[in-house]
Design a protein around this motif. Structure first.
Motif, PDB file in Angstrom:
ATOM      1  N   GLY A 196       0.785  -1.212   0.000  1.00 25.97           N
ATOM      2  CA  GLY A 196       0.000   0.000   0.000  1.00 25.97           C
ATOM      3  C   GLY A 196       0.825   1.272   0.000  1.00 25.97           C
ATOM      4  O   GLY A 196       0.410   2.303   0.479  1.00 25.97           O
ATOM      5  N   GLY A 197       2.033   1.238  -0.556  1.00 29.06           N
ATOM      6  CA  GLY A 197       2.853   2.441  -0.625  1.00 29.06           C
ATOM      7  C   GLY A 197       3.690   2.673   0.612  1.00 29.06           C
ATOM      8  O   GLY A 197       4.528   3.570   0.635  1.00 29.06           O
ATOM      9  N   ARG A 198       3.495   1.891   1.676  1.00 29.72           N
ATOM     10  CA  ARG A 198       4.246   2.120   2.913  1.00 29.72           C
ATOM     11  C   ARG A 198       5.717   1.735   2.756  1.00 29.72           C
ATOM     12  O   ARG A 198       6.600   2.402   3.271  1.00 29.72           O
ATOM     13  CB  ARG A 198       3.600   1.325   4.049  1.00 29.72           C
ATOM     14  N   GLN A 241      -6.030   4.972  -2.005  1.00 30.91           N
ATOM     15  CA  GLN A 241      -5.646   6.042  -1.082  1.00 30.91           C
ATOM     16  C   GLN A 241      -4.366   5.714  -0.331  1.00 30.91           C
ATOM     17  O   GLN A 241      -3.593   6.604   0.010  1.00 30.91           O
ATOM     18  CB  GLN A 241      -6.799   6.299  -0.100  1.00 30.91           C
ATOM     19  N   THR A 242      -4.113   4.426  -0.069  1.00 32.21           N
ATOM     20  CA  THR A 242      -2.911   4.079   0.703  1.00 32.21           C
ATOM     21  C   THR A 242      -1.639   4.446  -0.056  1.00 32.21           C
ATOM     22  O   THR A 242      -0.644   4.856   0.556  1.00 32.21           O
ATOM     23  CB  THR A 242      -2.912   2.578   1.024  1.00 32.21           C
ATOM     24  N   ILE A 243      -1.657   4.312  -1.377  1.00 27.51           N
ATOM     25  CA  ILE A 243      -0.481   4.683  -2.170  1.00 27.51           C
ATOM     26  C   ILE A 243      -0.299   6.198  -2.152  1.00 27.51           C
ATOM     27  O   ILE A 243       0.813   6.706  -2.045  1.00 27.51           O
ATOM     28  CB  ILE A 243      -0.619   4.152  -3.602  1.00 27.51           C
ATOM     29  N   LEU A 273       2.961   8.429  -0.876  1.00 23.76           N
ATOM     30  CA  LEU A 273       3.617   9.530  -1.569  1.00 23.76           C
ATOM     31  C   LEU A 273       3.634  10.783  -0.709  1.00 23.76           C
ATOM     32  O   LEU A 273       4.594  11.567  -0.745  1.00 23.76           O
ATOM     33  CB  LEU A 273       2.898   9.801  -2.894  1.00 23.76           C
ATOM     34  N   ARG A 274       2.570  10.987   0.054  1.00 20.88           N
ATOM     35  CA  ARG A 274       2.540  12.162   0.935  1.00 20.88           C
ATOM     36  C   ARG A 274       3.623  12.054   2.023  1.00 20.88           C
ATOM     37  O   ARG A 274       4.221  13.057   2.416  1.00 20.88           O
ATOM     38  CB  ARG A 274       1.160  12.312   1.570  1.00 20.88           C
ATOM     39  N   ARG A 275       3.862  10.821   2.499  1.00 17.45           N
ATOM     40  CA  ARG A 275       4.933  10.652   3.485  1.00 17.45           C
ATOM     41  C   ARG A 275       6.298  10.981   2.864  1.00 17.45           C
ATOM     42  O   ARG A 275       7.180  11.533   3.525  1.00 17.45           O
ATOM     43  CB  ARG A 275       4.921   9.229   4.037  1.00 17.45           C
ATOM     44  N   LEU A 276       6.452  10.637   1.585  1.00 20.96           N
ATOM     45  CA  LEU A 276       7.685  10.999   0.896  1.00 20.96           C
ATOM     46  C   LEU A 276       7.834  12.513   0.797  1.00 20.96           C
ATOM     47  O   LEU A 276       8.922  13.059   0.971  1.00 20.96           O
ATOM     48  CB  LEU A 276       7.703  10.377  -0.508  1.00 20.96           C
TER      49      LEU A 276
END
Length: 819
Positions: free
Chosen positions: A638-640, A674-676, A680-683
């Protein structure tokens, strides 16, 4: 002037301050009350002018020295100067002055501006203030005396207009009541002339502010008590109905037109009076269900579009909105039809759709259209039902275009093939066939429902034979040579990309075999290719472990400064047996063998290490580094995982997050959850910038640009290559540049190969460029040397010359500097 020690507390200033504050509050209240007209605005203007007058005098009373008092008296006189024209503007609206009486405004304002000039720029208006027992007061000279005369004359004129309005208005009318109140206010205001005595040296306390306040309040009361426009709901409705840009018809319970506005009569081609009483069937081709208000379920508007012929033989497209209403007594329902002319909108929509979904040269659907139709067919396909995609490639089309560039030979061949494909689609039983042009010499045929592969093959054999018939080009007859390849759903794939790619692969198989006589179906049992993929995957795994990979870097140039803004990291493989291998030879195999995430991590780690070396090199910080991110890595957990991986690599390498850019392809954005996006927002929180690679080639909705936390768009090189060649793609490129500017996104144009392309991009404000014209990808050491000795290629300067209209005195495109 603003020093506290320059003033003292004076009780005589308090009344003036209280009056000024009260006037401002009263003016603001009137402005709120009369917000829909200019009356409130001018009432506030009068209040501000009078309040300025009183405030200036109050501060002059409190002044300890004549120079300070003089400045505040000048401020008070600014209010006096503008009191006359603002009073006139307010009374003109309250009294409804017309004719020459309504055209005095320019003269009044000109006179006031003249007095303002005399007040501020000369000494002819006033002299050193008088000192009286209540404080300093104005000392008028000739300019001040003339202003007093002008103000009195304006007051007299306005009093006469109030008296005239009172005399001419009928008894009991609003105008008469309003004029009576205004007469009272102006009558009392005349006594304020006593203030001018002190300005001429007579020591009489200036209590005229009370009269002025009384006048302003009475004028405001007249505006409050007797509003300028008394609008009834019926009058407003009739006015709106007459001026409405849409047509309106009101039908009684029998469907007869009971009410219509002029716009409806114009749209329907009838005289207004002739339209009333007609049944709606006589003027509009509507179905009974729309006209029967009792059958509109659920209650609410019903929308439909109709086409009406007009006199010149064209058709007018009308959007009809049908609704019902009942009167307050609960009588029979009435039907309301709102008619909106959407002819131009429909035409514009059709043109846009044709540009987006159809090939301009042949009129056939394009690749985007075919993909949409294929997606719909896959969604509607039931278990056991097949869908087929057939690729068609002309063998000699490119040769014909290259050897006859000045003739219409290639167009004739192209349109001849397109016409035969279109005829084939129309002749297939049950119809569900779409033909499309994919690119210059490639077409595709979509069978949305394949009941029998044998029947479909027979139809394709018929098409194949028709396509091979000679086409007359001038005096010659050329025989098209072509290959056909077919992929089937669900045998060969269950997605749009899989079926399109495997149809192309089937065409490639036919071309490799040199078979121009038969239709080739995709060979799903290519064991040799699968074995090769597995073996190559094992070698890639060893290459990652033993550092057989290396990075090349291609610069991305800032078109404003001419510096190397960023460097894209491109992986290469030093294969011991085959030498240097490009990404296209091993990246797909890595994706197939679940090696893409380790490969991504290796590239990311090495890229950050190199970027840190650039940053530590004085005197500049060096360029940023951009790394491509695979779809598999992005969607992992999920992008984590990618966020955690990037954070770990940044911490290990010591590279700041704002020196790293990650690129994701546009196609990867489609269907992202949304998880991905959260990953990206965490990046972004780490300072990492996010870019969309190959923008314009995918099928992502524009809403993704809002949803995704993006910083940059990298326009696909196909759009750059189309500059000067393909008007449609060129127009789309300009639209992308404009859209990115509106969304505050940076843009990188990929694949810049010629000075002409660079000139076009510069002319349309592209901030960053990348391509072989600027520099090809280089090994890390060579790239480091390039950044030390960077200068802009001469070809780029030529591109700028064309963009700016070069002459010998103009500068070059970039200011060469260190990257």
């Amino acid at each position: 002037m603003l020093t506290v020690t320059a003033y003292y507390f004076n009780l005589f200033a308090l009344p003036n301050i209280v009056v000024a504050v009260g006037l401002l509050c009263w003016g603001a209240l009137l402005r709120w009350r009369e917000a829909e007209s200019t009356t409130g605005t001018w009432a506030l203007g009068v209040a501000i002018a009078a309040a300025t007058w009183q405030t200036g005098f109050a501060l002059a009373y409190c002044s300890l020295t004549p120079p300070i008092a003089l400045q505040w008296i000048r401020l008070s006189q600014v209010g006096v100067v503008f009191l006359a024209p603002t009073l006139y503007e307010l009374l003109r609206r309250l009294l409804g002055l017309t004719g020459w009486r309504s055209r005095l405004s320019p003269w009044a304002w000109t006179a006031s501006l003249g007095f303002l000039y005399v007040l501020l720029a000369t000494n002819a208006y006033m002299g050193t203030p008088y000192l009286y027992w209540w404080g300093y007061y104005a000392h008028y000279r000739i300019g001040g005396m003339l202003l007093a005369a002008y103000l009195c004359a304006m007051m007299v004129y306005l009093f006469i207009e109030c008296l005239r309005t009172w005399c001419l208005s009928p008894r009991g009318s609003t105008r008469r009541h309003r004029a009576r109140i205004l007469l009272l206010g102006f009558g009392v205001a005349f006594t304020a002339a006593i203030d001018f005595l002190a300005a001429w040296g007579v020591a009489v306390y200036p209590f005229g502010y009370l009269m002025v306040a009384f006048m302003v309040v009475t004028i405001g009361y007249a505006a409050w008590r007797y509003r300028i426009i008394a609008v009834t709901s019926r009058a407003a409705a009739e006015h709106v109905l007459k001026t409405l840009s849409d047509g309106v018809l009101v039908l009684d319970e029998l469907g007869a037109i009971a009410l219509a506005n002029n716009r409806a009569a114009l749209l329907l081609g009838f005289d207004h009076d002739a339209l009333l009483g007609k049944t709606v069937d006589a003027v509009l081709p509507l179905r009974d269900v729309v006209l029967n208000p009792l059958r509109i379920q659920p209650p609410g508007p019903v929308h439909t579009e109709i086409e009406l012929p007009i006199r010149n033989g064209d058709k007018r497209v009308i959007n009809v909105t049908v609704n019902t209403m009942r009167d307050a007594g609960g009588g029979s329902p009435l039907t309301v039809l709102v008619l909106q002319d959407v002819t131009h909108y429909r035409e514009a929509t059709d043109k846009i759709r044709k540009l987006v979904y159809f090939d301009q040269a042949t009129g056939l659907p394009n690749r985007r259209h075919l993909r949409d139709k294929l997606g719909q067919a896959l969604k509607l396909s039931s278990q056991g039902q097949r869908v087929a995609v057939c690729g068609v490639r002309l063998k000699h089309f490119r040769h014909l275009a290259d050897h006859h560039p000045s003739a219409h030979s290639s167009d004739t061949m192209l349109n001849g093939v397109a016409a035969r494909l279109r005829s084939f689609a129309q002749s297939v039983p049950q119809g569900k066939v779409t033909v499309a042009r994919l690119q210059s010499y490639e077409f595709a045929i979509l069978f949305e429902q394949v009941d029998s592969v044998g029947k479909m093959t027979a139809e394709l054999d018929r098409l194949h034979k028709a396509l091979r018939e000679p086409i007359a080009i001038g005096t010659r007859r050329l025989h098209p040579v072509l290959w056909l390849g077919v992929s089937l759903y669900p045998n060969d794939g269950n997605s749009i990309d899989a079926l399109m790619d495997r149809a192309a692969a089937a065409v490639d198989q036919a071309a490799e075999a040199g078979d121009e006589q038969h239709i080739h179906f995709y060979n799903a049992e290519a064991n040799t290719a699968a074995l090769h993929s597995l073996m190559l995957g094992a070698k890639i795994a060893r290459a990652i472990e033993t550092d057989q990979l290396c990075l090349y870097f291609q610069p991305i140039i800032n078109t404003d400064s001419g510096t190397i803004e960023c460097a894209e990291a491109l992986v290469r493989w030093h294969d011991p047996l085959h030498g240097l291998r490009l990404p296209s030879e091993f990246i797909p195999v890595a994706e197939q063998n679940a090696l893409i995430i380790p490969l991504d991590q290796w590239v990311l780690k090495k890229a950050c290490e190199h970027a840190l070396q650039w940053q530590e090199r004085p005197p500049s910080r060096g360029p940023k580094v951009a790394v491509n991110l695979s779809g598999a890595h992005l969607s992992s957990n999920g992008g984590r995982q990618i966020a955690e991986t990037v954070q770990s690599i940044l911490e290990t390498s010591g590279l700041p997050g704002n020196r790293l850019e990650l690129e994701i392809t546009e196609t990867r954005m489609v269907g992202t959850d949304q998880t991905i996006v959260d990953g990206l927002r965490r990046l972004r929180e780490l300072g990492v910038r996010i870019a969309v690679d190959d923008f314009g080639t995918g099928y992502a909705s524009l809403s993704y640009l809002h949803w995704f936390p993006l910083d940059k768009l990298k326009v696909d090189q196909s759009f750059v290559a189309a500059i000067g060649q393909d008007p449609t793609k060129t127009a789309l490129l300009k639209s992308i540049l404009l859209l990115a500017s509106q969304l505050d996104l940076a843009v990188v144009a990929e694949g810049v190969e010629t000075p002409h392309q660079a000139a076009f991009l510069l002319r349309h404000g592209c901030p960053f460029m990348q391509g072989h014209l600027l520099n090809k990808p280089l090994p890390a050491d060579d790239f480091m040397q390039l950044t030390r000795n960077w200068h802009v290629p001469s070809e780029v300067r030529l591109g700028r010359k064309r963009a700016e209209g070069w002459d010998s005195e103009q500068r070059v495109v970039f200011r060469p500097g260190s990257g």
